[in-house]
Design a protein around this motif. Structure first.
Motif, PDB file in Angstrom:
ATOM      1  N   ILE A  96      -6.915  -7.747 -17.188  1.00 37.87           N
ATOM      2  CA  ILE A  96      -7.778  -6.666 -16.717  1.00 37.87           C
ATOM      3  C   ILE A  96      -8.306  -5.970 -17.962  1.00 37.87           C
ATOM      4  O   ILE A  96      -7.744  -4.976 -18.403  1.00 37.87           O
ATOM      5  N   ASP A  97      -9.346  -6.534 -18.558  1.00 38.38           N
ATOM      6  CA  ASP A  97      -9.825  -5.945 -19.801  1.00 38.38           C
ATOM      7  C   ASP A  97     -11.249  -5.413 -19.703  1.00 38.38           C
ATOM      8  O   ASP A  97     -11.652  -4.584 -20.491  1.00 38.38           O
ATOM      9  N   ALA A  98     -11.983  -5.834 -18.710  1.00 40.56           N
ATOM     10  CA  ALA A  98     -13.360  -5.355 -18.566  1.00 40.56           C
ATOM     11  C   ALA A  98     -13.366  -3.950 -17.977  1.00 40.56           C
ATOM     12  O   ALA A  98     -12.683  -3.678 -16.996  1.00 40.56           O
ATOM     13  N   GLU A  99     -14.103  -3.068 -18.611  1.00 34.71           N
ATOM     14  CA  GLU A  99     -14.263  -1.719 -18.071  1.00 34.71           C
ATOM     15  C   GLU A  99     -15.085  -1.805 -16.791  1.00 34.71           C
ATOM     16  O   GLU A  99     -16.029  -2.575 -16.700  1.00 34.71           O
ATOM     17  N   ALA A 100     -14.696  -1.012 -15.821  1.00 37.14           N
ATOM     18  CA  ALA A 100     -15.409  -1.029 -14.544  1.00 37.14           C
ATOM     19  C   ALA A 100     -15.627   0.410 -14.076  1.00 37.14           C
ATOM     20  O   ALA A 100     -14.832   1.293 -14.360  1.00 37.14           O
ATOM     21  N   THR A 101     -16.709   0.596 -13.368  1.00 30.22           N
ATOM     22  CA  THR A 101     -17.005   1.881 -12.748  1.00 30.22           C
ATOM     23  C   THR A 101     -16.397   1.887 -11.358  1.00 30.22           C
ATOM     24  O   THR A 101     -16.588   0.944 -10.585  1.00 30.22           O
ATOM     25  N   VAL A 102     -15.672   2.929 -11.028  1.00 32.65           N
ATOM     26  CA  VAL A 102     -15.078   3.063  -9.695  1.00 32.65           C
ATOM     27  C   VAL A 102     -16.100   3.739  -8.788  1.00 32.65           C
ATOM     28  O   VAL A 102     -16.558   4.845  -9.059  1.00 32.65           O
ATOM     29  N   LEU A 103     -16.462   3.049  -7.701  1.00 38.88           N
ATOM     30  CA  LEU A 103     -17.425   3.575  -6.748  1.00 38.88           C
ATOM     31  C   LEU A 103     -16.750   4.406  -5.663  1.00 38.88           C
ATOM     32  O   LEU A 103     -17.303   5.402  -5.203  1.00 38.88           O
ATOM     33  N   ARG A 104     -15.581   3.976  -5.228  1.00 42.11           N
ATOM     34  CA  ARG A 104     -14.770   4.710  -4.263  1.00 42.11           C
ATOM     35  C   ARG A 104     -13.361   4.143  -4.316  1.00 42.11           C
ATOM     36  O   ARG A 104     -13.145   3.043  -4.817  1.00 42.11           O
ATOM     37  N   SER A 105     -12.417   4.914  -3.802  1.00 39.53           N
ATOM     38  CA  SER A 105     -11.030   4.473  -3.878  1.00 39.53           C
ATOM     39  C   SER A 105     -10.210   5.083  -2.753  1.00 39.53           C
ATOM     40  O   SER A 105     -10.655   6.008  -2.065  1.00 39.53           O
ATOM     41  N   GLY A 106      -9.019   4.561  -2.593  1.00 36.28           N
ATOM     42  CA  GLY A 106      -8.099   5.080  -1.593  1.00 36.28           C
ATOM     43  C   GLY A 106      -6.682   4.688  -1.952  1.00 36.28           C
ATOM     44  O   GLY A 106      -6.454   3.829  -2.811  1.00 36.28           O
ATOM     45  N   THR A 107      -5.724   5.311  -1.290  1.00 33.98           N
ATOM     46  CA  THR A 107      -4.312   5.083  -1.580  1.00 33.98           C
ATOM     47  C   THR A 107      -3.530   4.959  -0.278  1.00 33.98           C
ATOM     48  O   THR A 107      -3.794   5.684   0.678  1.00 33.98           O
ATOM     49  N   ILE A 108      -2.575   4.047  -0.288  1.00 34.40           N
ATOM     50  CA  ILE A 108      -1.655   3.899   0.835  1.00 34.40           C
ATOM     51  C   ILE A 108      -0.235   3.870   0.283  1.00 34.40           C
ATOM     52  O   ILE A 108       0.060   3.102  -0.632  1.00 34.40           O
ATOM     53  N   ARG A 109       0.619   4.692   0.838  1.00 28.44           N
ATOM     54  CA  ARG A 109       2.024   4.686   0.452  1.00 28.44           C
ATOM     55  C   ARG A 109       2.727   3.616   1.274  1.00 28.44           C
ATOM     56  O   ARG A 109       2.517   3.525   2.498  1.00 28.44           O
ATOM     57  N   VAL A 110       3.559   2.818   0.627  1.00 25.17           N
ATOM     58  CA  VAL A 110       4.239   1.703   1.290  1.00 25.17           C
ATOM     59  C   VAL A 110       5.744   1.976   1.305  1.00 25.17           C
ATOM     60  O   VAL A 110       6.404   1.908   0.276  1.00 25.17           O
ATOM     61  N   ARG A 111       6.236   2.302   2.512  1.00 20.70           N
ATOM     62  CA  ARG A 111       7.663   2.571   2.694  1.00 20.70           C
ATOM     63  C   ARG A 111       8.246   1.804   3.877  1.00 20.70           C
ATOM     64  O   ARG A 111       9.449   1.845   4.090  1.00 20.70           O
ATOM     65  N   SER A 112       7.382   1.149   4.656  1.00 27.79           N
ATOM     66  CA  SER A 112       7.860   0.481   5.872  1.00 27.79           C
ATOM     67  C   SER A 112       7.008  -0.745   6.167  1.00 27.79           C
ATOM     68  O   SER A 112       5.954  -0.953   5.561  1.00 27.79           O
ATOM     69  N   GLU A 113       7.468  -1.529   7.134  1.00 34.71           N
ATOM     70  CA  GLU A 113       6.704  -2.684   7.594  1.00 34.71           C
ATOM     71  C   GLU A 113       5.340  -2.248   8.129  1.00 34.71           C
ATOM     72  O   GLU A 113       4.337  -2.928   7.920  1.00 34.71           O
ATOM     73  N   ASP A 114       5.292  -1.116   8.819  1.00 40.70           N
ATOM     74  CA  ASP A 114       4.028  -0.601   9.341  1.00 40.70           C
ATOM     75  C   ASP A 114       3.045  -0.310   8.204  1.00 40.70           C
ATOM     76  O   ASP A 114       1.838  -0.529   8.341  1.00 40.70           O
ATOM     77  N   ASP A 115       3.555   0.191   7.080  1.00 41.91           N
ATOM     78  CA  ASP A 115       2.698   0.482   5.934  1.00 41.91           C
ATOM     79  C   ASP A 115       2.129  -0.798   5.328  1.00 41.91           C
ATOM     80  O   ASP A 115       0.994  -0.810   4.847  1.00 41.91           O
ATOM     81  N   ILE A 116       2.910  -1.864   5.349  1.00 47.65           N
ATOM     82  CA  ILE A 116       2.414  -3.165   4.866  1.00 47.65           C
ATOM     83  C   ILE A 116       1.223  -3.587   5.716  1.00 47.65           C
ATOM     84  O   ILE A 116       0.184  -4.002   5.191  1.00 47.65           O
ATOM     85  N   LEU A 117       1.346  -3.444   7.012  1.00 44.35           N
ATOM     86  CA  LEU A 117       0.249  -3.783   7.927  1.00 44.35           C
ATOM     87  C   LEU A 117      -0.967  -2.891   7.666  1.00 44.35           C
ATOM     88  O   LEU A 117      -2.100  -3.378   7.610  1.00 44.35           O
ATOM     89  N   ARG A 118      -0.747  -1.580   7.489  1.00 45.92           N
ATOM     90  CA  ARG A 118      -1.857  -0.666   7.196  1.00 45.92           C
ATOM     91  C   ARG A 118      -2.556  -1.046   5.890  1.00 45.92           C
ATOM     92  O   ARG A 118      -3.785  -1.010   5.801  1.00 45.92           O
ATOM     93  N   ALA A 119      -1.788  -1.429   4.877  1.00 47.98           N
ATOM     94  CA  ALA A 119      -2.370  -1.823   3.589  1.00 47.98           C
ATOM     95  C   ALA A 119      -3.220  -3.084   3.759  1.00 47.98           C
ATOM     96  O   ALA A 119      -4.324  -3.183   3.204  1.00 47.98           O
ATOM     97  N   ARG A 120      -2.726  -4.041   4.527  1.00 48.89           N
ATOM     98  CA  ARG A 120      -3.489  -5.268   4.789  1.00 48.89           C
ATOM     99  C   ARG A 120      -4.795  -4.948   5.510  1.00 48.89           C
ATOM    100  O   ARG A 120      -5.853  -5.469   5.148  1.00 48.89           O
ATOM    101  N   GLN A 121      -4.716  -4.104   6.535  1.00 45.47           N
ATOM    102  CA  GLN A 121      -5.902  -3.746   7.315  1.00 45.47           C
ATOM    103  C   GLN A 121      -6.916  -2.995   6.452  1.00 45.47           C
ATOM    104  O   GLN A 121      -8.121  -3.254   6.539  1.00 45.47           O
ATOM    105  N   GLU A 122      -6.439  -2.085   5.632  1.00 41.34           N
ATOM    106  CA  GLU A 122      -7.329  -1.320   4.752  1.00 41.34           C
ATOM    107  C   GLU A 122      -8.027  -2.256   3.761  1.00 41.34           C
ATOM    108  O   GLU A 122      -9.242  -2.171   3.572  1.00 41.34           O
ATOM    109  N   ALA A 123      -7.256  -3.138   3.146  1.00 43.24           N
ATOM    110  CA  ALA A 123      -7.835  -4.076   2.179  1.00 43.24           C
ATOM    111  C   ALA A 123      -8.862  -4.990   2.856  1.00 43.24           C
ATOM    112  O   ALA A 123      -9.936  -5.246   2.303  1.00 43.24           O
ATOM    113  N   ARG A 124      -8.550  -5.470   4.052  1.00 48.55           N
ATOM    114  CA  ARG A 124      -9.491  -6.325   4.787  1.00 48.55           C
ATOM    115  C   ARG A 124     -10.796  -5.575   5.054  1.00 48.55           C
ATOM    116  O   ARG A 124     -11.881  -6.084   4.807  1.00 48.55           O
ATOM    117  N   GLY A 125     -10.690  -4.354   5.549  1.00 50.03           N
ATOM    118  CA  GLY A 125     -11.883  -3.569   5.868  1.00 50.03           C
ATOM    119  C   GLY A 125     -12.745  -3.301   4.648  1.00 50.03           C
ATOM    120  O   GLY A 125     -13.970  -3.470   4.697  1.00 50.03           O
TER     121      GLY A 125
END
Length: 147
Positions: A10-39
């Motif tokens: 990861i050496d190329a500088e990039a401009t961040v257009l938008r971002s988000g965060t998901i906390r992962v503490r449970s199986e449900d959070d894994i599913l939420r992270a997958r859904q967010e990434a897919r979307g």
């Protein structure tokens, strides 16, 4: 001692257009992270094949965070560099760290007794991959996929 491994770093500088965060503490959070990434990947315009690659990587890395560190953060960033657009994902935890990064990347090491191919497989699915790990600070894995 901190251990670090890069593959198409990861050496190329990039401009961040938008971002988000998901906390992962449970199986449900894994599913939420997958859904967010897919979307987000679909909104950016990744092909169906690349969306599947991204979601597979998210599934593996969030599951590892949950299993080994019990708690972690997945941050996603829509990025742009030159004329390329893409997705950067950062998986950060304060767990016990990975004692043999090179072994993990060669799929020769597994903490869980499994095949030990998850991180190596994720590395192959992405365009850029970086891992930093030590027992004091846990593990941070950053991946990028370009469209």
């Amino acid at each position: 001692m901190s251990e670090r491994a890069d593959a198409a770093a990861i050496d190329a500088e990039a401009t961040v257009l938008r971002s988000g965060t998901i906390r992962v503490r449970s199986e449900d959070d894994i599913l939420r992270a997958r859904q967010e990434a897919r979307g987000i990947a679909e909104e950016i315009g990744f092909s169906t094949t690349d969306v599947t690659r991204i979601v597979t990587g998210v599934s593996e890395l969030t599951r590892n965070m949950h299993l080994y560190a019990e708690d972690g953060i997945m941050e996603w960033r829509e990025i742009e560099a030159d004329r390329d657009s893409g997705l950067e994902l950062v998986f950060d935890d304060d767990g016990p760290g990975i004692d043999d990064i090179e072994g993990v990347l060669r799929a020769e090491h597994s903490t869980s007794g499994g095949m030990g191919r998850g991180i190596q497989g994720t590395q192959k699915l992405m365009d850029a991959f970086e891992i930093v790990s030590n027992p004091d600070d846990g593990t941070t894995i950053t991946v990028r996929k370009w469209r």
